[in-house]
Design an enzyme around this catalytic site. Structure first.
Site, short mmCIF file in Angstrom:
data_model
loop_
_atom_site.label_atom_id
_atom_site.label_comp_id
_atom_site.label_asym_id
_atom_site.label_seq_id
_atom_site.Cartn_x
_atom_site.Cartn_y
_atom_site.Cartn_z
CD GLN A 19 32.06 18.13 -3.18
OE1 GLN A 19 32.86 17.42 -3.76
NE2 GLN A 19 32.22 19.43 -3.07
CB CYS B 44 35.24 22.75 -0.44
SG CYS B 44 34.02 21.44 -0.62
CG LEU B 45 33.59 22.66 -6.55
CD1 LEU B 45 33.37 21.45 -7.45
CD2 LEU B 45 33.53 23.94 -7.35
CG HIS C 29 33.71 16.05 0.23
ND1 HIS C 29 32.87 16.97 0.81
CD2 HIS C 29 34.53 16.77 -0.59
CE1 HIS C 29 33.18 18.19 0.36
NE2 HIS C 29 34.19 18.09 -0.48
NI NI Z 1 35.15 19.64 -1.52
#
Ligand code: NI
Length: 162
Positions: free
Chosen positions: A52, A90-91, A136
């Site tokens: 991420q 989720c970011l 992820h």
């Molecule tokens: Ni996430």
């Protein structure tokens, strides 16, 4: 330490399978520090996985308010039991949340920042965060667990951003 920019869809790094960490060296420790700083700075956050922030390595951090931080290197879920409906965001998928199913409890193992092997048995939000962040590392997003698009909503209320 610095707050890192968070990658969002359709960034291809989010769909990559991340590589195992071979040596926990200074660059990995710095990555962990920066990830912790980044997750603390994000609104409604609970966790973050290295891809991420654009780093396809198997590192996750979880920071649930009121609980101790979790840092796991090369994490794996070794046991899952039960099933429950959860609301999840989720970011990397800003502006949305969805209703999916997660395990009631999970056991995860991995190494901490000092290289020590640890095992965590978790329920509730911590279990959800472990499943979400480890997903992820395999290029999986909660969107992939939606039974139908009707279960995806635009953000109106605050939900955990994992
Ligand atoms: Ni996430």
């Amino acid at each position: 330490m610095s707050v890192l920019p968070i990658r969002t869809l359709p960034d291809p790094v989010l769909r990559q399978k991340s590589k195992r960490v071979k040596t926990i060296d200074g660059s990995i420790l710095k990555l962990i520090e920066n990830m912790l700083e980044t997750v603390r700075a994000a609104p409604g956050r609970a966790g973050l996985a290295a891809p991420q922030v654009g780093v396809p390595l198997r590192v996750i951090v979880i920071d649930i308010p009121g609980a101790e931080n979790v840092v796991l290197i090369n994490p794996e879920i070794v046991k899952r039991s039960g099933e429950r409906p959860v609301t999840e965001g989720c970011l990397s998928v800003p502006g949305y949340y969805g209703e999916i199913k997660r395990a009631e409890s999970v056991t995860a193992k991995g190494r901490d920042a000092s290289g020590k092997e640890i095992r965590i048995k978790a329920e509730e939000l911590l279990a959800q965060a472990l499943e979400h962040e480890i997903d992820h590392l395999n290029g999986i997003l909660y969107l992939d667990h939606l039974e139908s698009q009707d279960k995806l909503y635009k953000v109106e209320d605050e939900v955990p951003q994992l």
